[in-house]
Design a protein around this motif. Structure first.
Motif, PDB file in Angstrom:
ATOM      1  N   VAL A  65    -102.174  43.754 -38.438  1.00 31.34           N
ATOM      2  CA  VAL A  65    -101.388  44.568 -38.626  1.00 31.34           C
ATOM      3  C   VAL A  65    -100.520  44.021 -39.297  1.00 31.34           C
ATOM      4  CG1 VAL A  65    -100.873  46.603 -38.963  1.00 31.34           C
ATOM      5  CG2 VAL A  65    -102.821  46.199 -37.458  1.00 31.34           C
ATOM      6  N   LEU A  66     -99.490  42.875 -38.825  1.00 31.78           N
ATOM      7  CA  LEU A  66     -98.526  42.447 -40.069  1.00 31.78           C
ATOM      8  C   LEU A  66     -98.366  41.236 -40.239  1.00 31.78           C
ATOM      9  CD1 LEU A  66     -96.432  42.140 -36.572  1.00 31.78           C
ATOM     10  CD2 LEU A  66     -96.161  43.546 -37.878  1.00 31.78           C
ATOM     11  N   GLY A 122     -83.273  54.603 -40.190  1.00 28.04           N
ATOM     12  CA  GLY A 122     -84.052  55.051 -41.374  1.00 28.04           C
ATOM     13  C   GLY A 122     -83.453  54.926 -42.581  1.00 28.04           C
ATOM     14  N   VAL A 123     -81.997  55.477 -42.042  1.00 21.57           N
ATOM     15  CA  VAL A 123     -81.073  55.006 -43.751  1.00 21.57           C
ATOM     16  C   VAL A 123     -80.948  53.761 -44.340  1.00 21.57           C
ATOM     17  CG1 VAL A 123     -78.641  55.545 -44.077  1.00 21.57           C
ATOM     18  CG2 VAL A 123     -80.005  57.445 -42.741  1.00 21.57           C
ATOM     19  N   VAL A 126     -87.782  58.240 -39.386  1.00 20.52           N
ATOM     20  CA  VAL A 126     -87.032  56.297 -39.727  1.00 20.52           C
ATOM     21  C   VAL A 126     -88.088  56.923 -41.601  1.00 20.52           C
ATOM     22  CG1 VAL A 126     -87.799  54.466 -39.483  1.00 20.52           C
ATOM     23  CG2 VAL A 126     -87.462  54.851 -37.670  1.00 20.52           C
ATOM     24  N   ILE A 133     -95.367  50.741 -39.208  1.00 23.17           N
ATOM     25  CA  ILE A 133     -96.438  49.446 -38.976  1.00 23.17           C
ATOM     26  C   ILE A 133     -95.305  48.639 -37.499  1.00 23.17           C
ATOM     27  CG2 ILE A 133     -97.851  47.209 -39.104  1.00 23.17           C
ATOM     28  CD1 ILE A 133     -97.821  49.055 -41.539  1.00 23.17           C
ATOM     29  N   GLU A 134     -94.645  48.497 -38.135  1.00 22.09           N
ATOM     30  CA  GLU A 134     -93.127  47.606 -37.340  1.00 22.09           C
ATOM     31  C   GLU A 134     -92.622  48.444 -36.434  1.00 22.09           C
ATOM     32  OE1 GLU A 134     -92.052  43.855 -38.252  1.00 22.09           O
ATOM     33  OE2 GLU A 134     -91.055  43.789 -36.937  1.00 22.09           O
ATOM     34  N   ILE A 161     -84.431  49.379 -49.115  1.00 25.11           N
ATOM     35  CA  ILE A 161     -85.579  48.407 -50.057  1.00 25.11           C
ATOM     36  C   ILE A 161     -85.377  48.465 -51.480  1.00 25.11           C
ATOM     37  CG2 ILE A 161     -87.927  49.387 -50.873  1.00 25.11           C
ATOM     38  CD1 ILE A 161     -88.340  50.247 -47.709  1.00 25.11           C
ATOM     39  N   THR A 179     -82.789  51.205 -43.753  1.00 24.50           N
ATOM     40  CA  THR A 179     -83.942  50.118 -44.031  1.00 24.50           C
ATOM     41  C   THR A 179     -84.058  50.868 -45.807  1.00 24.50           C
ATOM     42  OG1 THR A 179     -85.043  51.667 -42.932  1.00 24.50           O
ATOM     43  CG2 THR A 179     -85.204  49.161 -42.249  1.00 24.50           C
ATOM     44  N   GLY A 180     -85.017  52.719 -46.024  1.00 24.96           N
ATOM     45  CA  GLY A 180     -84.267  52.856 -47.124  1.00 24.96           C
ATOM     46  C   GLY A 180     -83.715  52.652 -48.077  1.00 24.96           C
ATOM     47  N   GLY A 204     -85.851  57.038 -43.974  1.00 23.10           N
ATOM     48  CA  GLY A 204     -86.284  56.091 -44.958  1.00 23.10           C
ATOM     49  C   GLY A 204     -86.492  56.644 -46.327  1.00 23.10           C
ATOM     50  N   ILE A 231     -82.113  44.030 -42.236  1.00 24.56           N
ATOM     51  CA  ILE A 231     -83.446  43.917 -42.553  1.00 24.56           C
ATOM     52  C   ILE A 231     -83.473  42.145 -41.115  1.00 24.56           C
ATOM     53  CG2 ILE A 231     -85.579  43.863 -43.148  1.00 24.56           C
ATOM     54  CD1 ILE A 231     -84.600  46.737 -43.680  1.00 24.56           C
ATOM     55  N   THR A 272     -90.714  44.051 -45.001  1.00 23.88           N
ATOM     56  CA  THR A 272     -89.966  44.094 -43.401  1.00 23.88           C
ATOM     57  C   THR A 272     -89.593  46.060 -43.660  1.00 23.88           C
ATOM     58  OG1 THR A 272     -89.649  41.605 -43.431  1.00 23.88           O
ATOM     59  CG2 THR A 272     -88.728  43.179 -41.759  1.00 23.88           C
ATOM     60  N   ALA A 273     -88.844  45.589 -44.249  1.00 23.65           N
ATOM     61  CA  ALA A 273     -88.186  47.657 -44.173  1.00 23.65           C
ATOM     62  C   ALA A 273     -89.583  48.511 -44.511  1.00 23.65           C
ATOM     63  CB  ALA A 273     -87.678  47.668 -45.697  1.00 23.65           C
ATOM     64  N   LEU A 274     -90.035  47.979 -45.505  1.00 23.12           N
ATOM     65  CA  LEU A 274     -91.756  49.052 -45.688  1.00 23.12           C
ATOM     66  C   LEU A 274     -92.534  49.121 -44.540  1.00 23.12           C
ATOM     67  CD1 LEU A 274     -93.105  48.008 -49.234  1.00 23.12           C
ATOM     68  CD2 LEU A 274     -92.645  49.896 -48.204  1.00 23.12           C
ATOM     69  N   LYS A 275     -92.656  48.158 -43.694  1.00 26.51           N
ATOM     70  CA  LYS A 275     -93.802  48.025 -42.072  1.00 26.51           C
ATOM     71  C   LYS A 275     -92.553  48.741 -41.583  1.00 26.51           C
ATOM     72  CE  LYS A 275     -93.675  43.637 -42.219  1.00 26.51           C
ATOM     73  NZ  LYS A 275     -94.163  41.789 -41.236  1.00 26.51           N
ATOM     74  N   VAL A 276     -91.224  49.124 -41.505  1.00 24.47           N
ATOM     75  CA  VAL A 276     -90.549  49.605 -40.470  1.00 24.47           C
ATOM     76  C   VAL A 276     -90.509  51.199 -40.240  1.00 24.47           C
ATOM     77  CG1 VAL A 276     -88.210  50.750 -39.315  1.00 24.47           C
ATOM     78  CG2 VAL A 276     -89.088  47.843 -39.693  1.00 24.47           C
ATOM     79  N   ILE A 277     -90.569  51.228 -41.704  1.00 21.54           N
ATOM     80  CA  ILE A 277     -91.169  53.398 -42.380  1.00 21.54           C
ATOM     81  C   ILE A 277     -92.066  53.702 -42.414  1.00 21.54           C
ATOM     82  CG2 ILE A 277     -90.913  54.404 -44.465  1.00 21.54           C
ATOM     83  CD1 ILE A 277     -88.268  53.064 -45.268  1.00 21.54           C
ATOM     84  N   LEU A 278     -92.917  52.837 -42.353  1.00 26.70           N
ATOM     85  CA  LEU A 278     -94.738  53.137 -42.022  1.00 26.70           C
ATOM     86  C   LEU A 278     -94.549  53.119 -40.466  1.00 26.70           C
ATOM     87  CD1 LEU A 278     -95.944  51.095 -45.093  1.00 26.70           C
ATOM     88  CD2 LEU A 278     -95.292  53.723 -45.264  1.00 26.70           C
ATOM     89  N   ALA A 315     -82.881  56.333 -34.752  1.00 20.06           N
ATOM     90  CA  ALA A 315     -84.209  56.210 -36.021  1.00 20.06           C
ATOM     91  C   ALA A 315     -83.563  56.692 -36.568  1.00 20.06           C
ATOM     92  CB  ALA A 315     -84.890  57.187 -34.697  1.00 20.06           C
ATOM     93  N   TYR A 354     -88.602  36.485 -42.268  1.00 19.98           N
ATOM     94  CA  TYR A 354     -89.668  37.882 -42.009  1.00 19.98           C
ATOM     95  C   TYR A 354     -90.959  37.535 -41.184  1.00 19.98           C
ATOM     96  CZ  TYR A 354     -84.951  39.238 -44.295  1.00 19.98           C
ATOM     97  OH  TYR A 354     -84.071  39.250 -44.323  1.00 19.98           O
TER      98      TYR A 354
END
Lengths: 272, 266, 406, 291
Positions: free
Chosen positions: C365-366, B110-111, A10, A264-265, B117, B113-114, A14, C219, A256-262, B106, C354
């Motif tokens: 964290v969230l 990944g694709v 991911v 965290i979520e 952004i 969400t990336g 991402g 998302i 949310t997308a940042l959290k997913v990529i990192l 995944a 969201y």
């Protein structure tokens, strides 16, 4: 492998997609287009899982005789017949034994399935025997009837008469009718919910009423003012509201997308 | 119109009426139409995704020439990667290896969400912010007519309204004091906007129903009585009245049942 | 295709000439006689900015007879050649008063319209007179070649935005991890979720969870997954039933995994079956028909709609109201929010969807990212106010900092 | 349950049934409803109505068939109005999918003009409109900005012959018609960006009278041109078309559609009001009881 690798994937994909947005070069474009194809292809393969689920649930209903199980047969027939039509087409103007083959195949598969789930040994035998016999009939017709053929690698099936009929006279009418139910639901929702309970509800109600009255011919000279007010409501407060929501959603999506990529979520990944 | 086509049209009319009957209550006709369309549409998408997705996007790329050579002579052999990922999705059929299906998932997520952004940042945040920094029309401040959209004061209301509505969306600050006041103004603007959108959509939704009436009128009712049709024969009207009879019978039955329960209660 | 159209247009011009010439004298007098217009001057060409190559921008100064002077120029035709002496090939056509053209070709080598990079080209712009095929040829400009860029400068504002926001998010998530209490104001829709599960348990009726029409890479759907996780866990704890009909097979796959995990977490793996989360069909209104039927037959105590919704929002929500269910909704599809607000008991408006996943978990964290969102909003409000002042004083250099050029 | 509670808690199926009845009845019975006419549509009507016989109107149908439902009614209304007033019409389309649509529109309007009718108290004898004498259809060409500019010089530059292949010079009504100078006014009916070219390249450069017909959503964006006088009038969507039909006293597609819309909207408003009256009255009763 079970948990860390997916999270890493991911992250890698991402970050790559974020970076490629800023790189206009054709190499970056090439990878971008290739990755979009991945998404499409993964999605298509996943449809098999969906169809399995639909079949599994419907078959479960039929086997357990849950309420309304008879209708599950309709779903299964619709699914099966539509797929069959999509892969076959006539070679000329005559139907030949096209429908005989269809009926033989459908009944054949049905009796095999019946035989497979039936507990009584004698009935199982009947089911299997009938199923195999009917399938044999189907194979014979499919091989020796020249008036129709299977097409898997070319899309003749999409143009075949029965496929089109099912689309034009079943799918489209039901779907557009479902859509047109909105005319009724918008009326009932307005009746039920537009009550001047408090200031917010009153604003919602008043603004909707003014816009609905915008072309009413029975208002006389007041009508013009209402029409202009409606136009103003649609282009001024409505625009302000939309702008705020759009900016908020934008930030929410990016967060949310940042959290997913990192990583965290990770609620979407389940456990274990 | 040929009789065969009219037969199909009558069936379409039947499923249309069956779908509308849902407005009255859940009933066998609706259940039939519902289950039929679920099956048929699922099958339709299998075929569409096969012929318009899998074959051109994958098969034609993996096997340019004869299919049995597979990707040996393909011009784009690297398309084997998404094919493998796709097949990995099927590990979900197994209990033991179903975790492997997370790999393609995944990649997929990944694709997605990336991709989202920068695009969402650009389209929803940057562009809206830039649009908000607009010049106010001072020369035409009071407008030329009642509630003029292009007047200067309307520009100011759009700006102030958007800021106030944005303040409503603050999560980490309680809506009290001046801040709360602005937030309240913000939710007012939101509600006025929602009301206007709702009222505006009514027309388009009524059009959908008019369109259905027209379909039934033009293709089903009028064809049944169109004696100028060279293919016309009694079959057309028999079909038409048959469906009308079913409809009337159903209505009569429902009324009788209703009266009966009323009588029992009363 | 375009090339063909250009050719046909030129043919039309050729046909028109004799036709006009045959007009009777009164008409011929009104049209200017075949007089050569002044040519376009200062022809310049350079590689187009911020693109993948395969394109060259051509600019010129308008002919003296365009709009003013004799006013005879109708259009400009842009010609290209690989040598300054020709042969020249027509590449484009623009109406008068325009002084630029981007010569774009395909990047596909097999395409007939292929535009090679790193090859020197020469350009010429013809000012074409209105009523004759007479044209004034400009000076030839060249050589010039096209190439792809590695960075799109037009998107710098987006990059700055993403970077600042990413730093804010990471910063606040770190702060939250250290255990600082972060305040979040209550949201009615969120509190309702827990109540709704309790209500369903009391009534002994199921909960219907609709993930919307989004795909798993959108998302809104991902946010909905997180909420589903919380709901499913509670449901498993309370021995209530949850029904999740899906529109997209991948969404179904992910949702199955989530619900299964939730049942495991609650210590009731035996109560889970894959039929809780099932696929219906990928066709919008067929899916709606099925979900509507489910609502009236199962009579769920609560319907939860979270994710991407389109026109079906109101059909679902009104049918749910018929079934007497409590309804909670949340979507980022702006056009559908009004319908959910009208027909549902609680609605999460846009961004609140969201925020909901963070709220429901109450995980620090969230919650940290919510704080980052608030700071970003504050920054946007400040920038917008400064920006509108700048715009009205004509300080365009400030507002232009925020302009994204695609 | 008293009357007010009933007003408030009516089963929604009564709402559905009333809506079906209202829609079907107002669809079937062709009665007339008054339409409020706005200034911006009336000025278009006046422009056409006051033209002397034999003048030429250029009618550009620059929209895709997908917008047929919204934009076709106004096209029919204007074309029939022009033919009834013995004006000549040049049809043109700058939309790629337009030609078939224009051809069909001409045939259907011709069918309608063939009938004897009385509009606004004036009797109009039915007549056959003749290609080349009463109208010309130029057809479609790409690059709309260039076509608009080209027609400003001479119609024969972009369109040496008409859609049916006849050379423009052998068409009787085009004799002596060189460019916009010989056309009384231009009407552009469109659903996209072609209208911007008509305003800036056409009206801006050749200074003819321009009237616009467009989708309801687009209309709001073009009022500035009305204020600045670049555009004579604007017709927005089905509503604008209905206003035009009202002015010509010739009820057609738009008024048919609007009739159903008006009554459906009224019905919904009525239900909302009923619910609110019931709500307020029952609140009042409750308060009384509380005391």
């Amino acid at each position: 492998m079970r948990r860390q690798l997916p999270l890493a994937l991911v992250f890698i994909f991402g970050v790559f997609m974020i970076v490629q947005y800023f790189v206009p070069h054709e190499y970056s474009e090439w990878v971008y287009e290739f990755l979009l194809d991945w998404i499409t292809i993964i999605g298509i393969f996943a449809l098999a899982l969906g169809i399995y689920s639909l079949t599994h649930v419907s078959m479960g209903k039929i086997r357990n005789r849950t309420p309304n199980w008879q209708y599950a047969i309709v779903t299964m027939l619709g699914l099966f017949v539509m797929i069959y039509f999509g892969f076959t087409a006539r070679t000329g103007d005559s139907w030949g034994l096209y429908f005989v083959a269809l009926v033989a195949l459908t009944l054949g598969i049905s009796s095999l399935t019946w035989g497979a789930v039936e507990t009584q040994a004698s009935r199982r035998k009947i089911g299997f025997a009938a199923g195999l016999g009917l399938l044999a009939v189907f194979v014979l017709v499919a091989v020796f009837d020249p008036s129709w053929k299977f097409y898997f690698y070319t899309s003749e099936g999409l143009q075949s008469a029965m496929f089109r009929n099912f689309f034009d006279y079943i799918m489209i009418p039901i779907q557009s009718t479902m859509f047109s139910l909105l005319a009724f639901f918008i009326a009932s929702a307005a009746y039920r919910a537009f009550r001047a309970r408090n200031i917010l509800a009153t604003l919602l109600l008043a603004s909707a009423l003014i816009v609905m009255l915008r072309f009413n011919p029975f208002l006389g000279p007041v009508g013009e003012y209402i029409a202009q007010t409606a136009n103003w409501l649609l282009n001024v407060p409505n625009l302000a509201a939309k702008r705020a929501i759009v900016i908020g959603i934008g930030l929410g999506i990016v967060a949310t997308a940042l959290k997913v990529i990192l990583g965290i979520e990770r609620g979407y990944m389940g456990r274990g | 119109m040929e009789f065969g086509t009219y037969l199909w049209t009558t069936f379409a009319a039947f499923v249309i009426l069956a779908t509308f009957s849902f407005l009255y209550k859940d009933n066998p006709f609706y259940k039939f139409a519902e289950h039929l369309v679920v099956g048929v549409s699922a099958g339709y998408f299998v075929i569409i995704l096969w012929h318009n997705g899998l074959v051109p996007n994958l098969f034609h790329r993996l096997a340019d020439g004869d299919w049995y050579l597979l990707w040996m002579n393909s011009s784009k052999p690297w398309y084997i990667i998404p094919a493998i990922l796709g097949v990995l999705m099927w590990t979900r059929f197994s209990k033991k290896y179903s975790w492997v299906s997370r790999w393609p998932l995944a990649v997929y997520i990944g694709v997605g969400t990336g991709l989202a952004i920068p695009l969402e940042m650009s389209n929803r945040v940057n562009k809206q912010l830039y649009a908000a920094m607009a010049e106010i029309d001072w020369s035409n401040f009071w407008g030329s007519r009642f509630l003029d959209v292009s007047a200067g004061y309307s520009d100011i209301i759009i700006f102030v309204g958007a800021i106030a509505a944005l303040i409503y969306f603050f999560f980490s600050k309680a809506h009290t004091g001046v801040f709360g006041g602005v937030a309240t103004f913000g939710i007012w603007i939101l509600m006025i906007g929602f009301g206007a959108s709702f009222g505006y959509t009514v027309m388009a939704r009524i059009s959908l129903f008019i369109n259905r009436i027209q379909y039934m009128d033009n293709y089903w009712v009028q064809t049944a009585f169109d004696t100028s049709n060279p293919n016309f024969h009694a079959g057309f009207q028999i079909l038409f009245w048959l469906l009308v009879a079913v409809l009337i019978l159903y209505i009569v039955r429902e009324i009788m049942a209703h009266l009966k329960t009323k009588a029992q209660q009363g | 295709m375009k090339y063909k159209l250009v050719v046909s247009f030129l043919l039309a011009l050729l046909v028109a000439v004799p036709v006009v010439a045959q007009q009777d004298t009164t008409l011929a007098d009104t049209s200017a006689a075949a007089m050569l217009p002044a040519p376009a001057t200062m022809v310049q060409a350079k590689d187009a900015d911020n693109d993948h190559g395969h394109a060259i921008d051509v600019t010129w100064e308008l002919s003296a007879d365009d709009g003013q002077g004799a006013g005879t120029v109708l259009s400009y035709e842009i010609y290209r050649s690989e040598s300054p002496d020709g042969p020249f090939e027509q590449r484009g056509l623009v109406p008068s008063q325009k002084n630029s053209y981007t010569d774009i070709g395909s990047r596909d080598r097999e395409s007939p319209d292929y535009f090679p990079d790193y090859i020197d080209f020469y350009y010429r712009v013809d000012a074409v007179a209105a009523d004759s095929a007479d044209r004034a040829l400009s000076e030839v400009f060249g050589p010039v070649h096209s190439y792809g860029q590695w960075f799109n400068t037009g998107r710098i504002p987006v990059m700055v935005g993403v970077l600042i926001f990413a730093i804010l998010t990471i910063l606040f998530v770190t702060i939250a991890k250290k255990g600082r209490e972060l305040y979040v104001r209550p949201l009615a829709g969120i509190d309702a979720v827990d109540d709704a599960i309790g209500r369903a348990t009391e009534m002994g009726k199921p909960i219907l969870y609709v993930l919307g029409l989004g795909t798993a890479d959108q998302i809104a759907t991902i946010a909905s997954f997180t909420i589903l996780g919380r709901v499913a866990k509670r449901v498993a704890e309370y021995h209530t039933k949850v029904i999740v009909p899906c529109y997209d097979p991948i969404v179904m796959t992910v949702a199955q995994e989530i619900v299964k995990s939730a049942y495991l977490d609650a210590g009731r793996p035996d109560e889970y079956s894959d039929d809780i989360v099932y696929f219906v069909t990928q066709s919008q209104f067929a899916y709606v028909a099925a979900v509507n039927g489910t609502m009236l037959r199962e009579l769920p105590a609560t319907n939860i709609y979270m994710g991407k919704f389109y026109a079906e929002s109101l059909i679902l929500a009104e049918t749910g109201a018929v079934a007497g269910s409590i309804q909670i909704s949340g979507t980022d599809e702006i056009a559908q929010i009004p319908f959910f607000i009208v027909a549902c008991d609680y609605t999460l408006i846009g961004e609140e969807l969201y925020a909901a996943s963070a709220y429901l978990g109450r995980e620090p964290v969230l919650l940290g990212s919510l704080k980052a969102q608030d700071y970003a909003k504050a920054a946007i409000i400040v920038l917008a106010i400064v920006g509108i002042v700048a715009a009205n004083f004509g300080w365009t250099y400030f507002t232009e900092l925020f302009q994204v050029v695609d | 349950m008293n009357i007010f509670d009933r007003m408030m808690l009516l089963d929604r199926r009564w709402v559905f049934l009333s809506l079906v009845i209202v829609c079907v009845v107002s669809y079937i019975i062709p009665f007339q409803i008054p339409i409020m006419v706005t200034d911006e549509v009336e000025s278009i009507y006046d422009m056409i109505d006051t033209l002397p016989e034999g003048e030429i109107v250029l009618l550009a149908m620059d929209f895709d068939p997908s917008l047929l439902a919204e934009l076709q009614p106004m096209t029919y209304a204007m074309a029939e109005h022009a033919f009834r007033k013995n004006l000549k019409v040049i049809f043109v389309t700058l939309s790629q999918n337009g030609p078939g649509m224009v051809d069909q529109a001409i045939r259907e309007v011709a069918d309608s003009v063939r009938l004897d009718r009385t509009y606004n108290g004036v009797f109009y004898k039915g007549k056959e409109i003749v290609n080349g004498e009463d109208y010309t259809f130029l057809g479609y060409k790409p690059y709309f900005a260039l076509i608009i500019l080209g027609m400003g010089q001479n119609f024969r530059i972009p369109f040496p012959s008409d859609y049916y292949g006849t050379a423009l010079d052998s068409i009787p009504m085009m004799k002596g018609v060189l460019n916009y100078d010989q056309v009384a006014c231009v009407v552009d009916i469109c659903g996209g960006n072609v209208v911007d070219a008509w305003i800036s390249y056409g009206q801006g450069r050749y200074n003819f009278k321009l009237a616009l017909g467009m989708t309801g959503v687009m209309a709001a964006d073009y009022y500035p041109y009305l204020n600045s006088g670049q555009v004579v009038g604007i017709m927005g969507g089905l509503l604008g078309a209905a206003e035009y039909e009202q002015l010509t006293d010739n009820a057609g597609l738009a008024k048919d559609g609007m009739r159903v819309q008006v009554f459906a909207h009224l019905l919904i408003i009525l239900f909302i009001l009923m619910g609110n009256i019931g709500y307020f009255m029952s609140q009042r009763d409750k308060r009384k009881l509380g005391r």
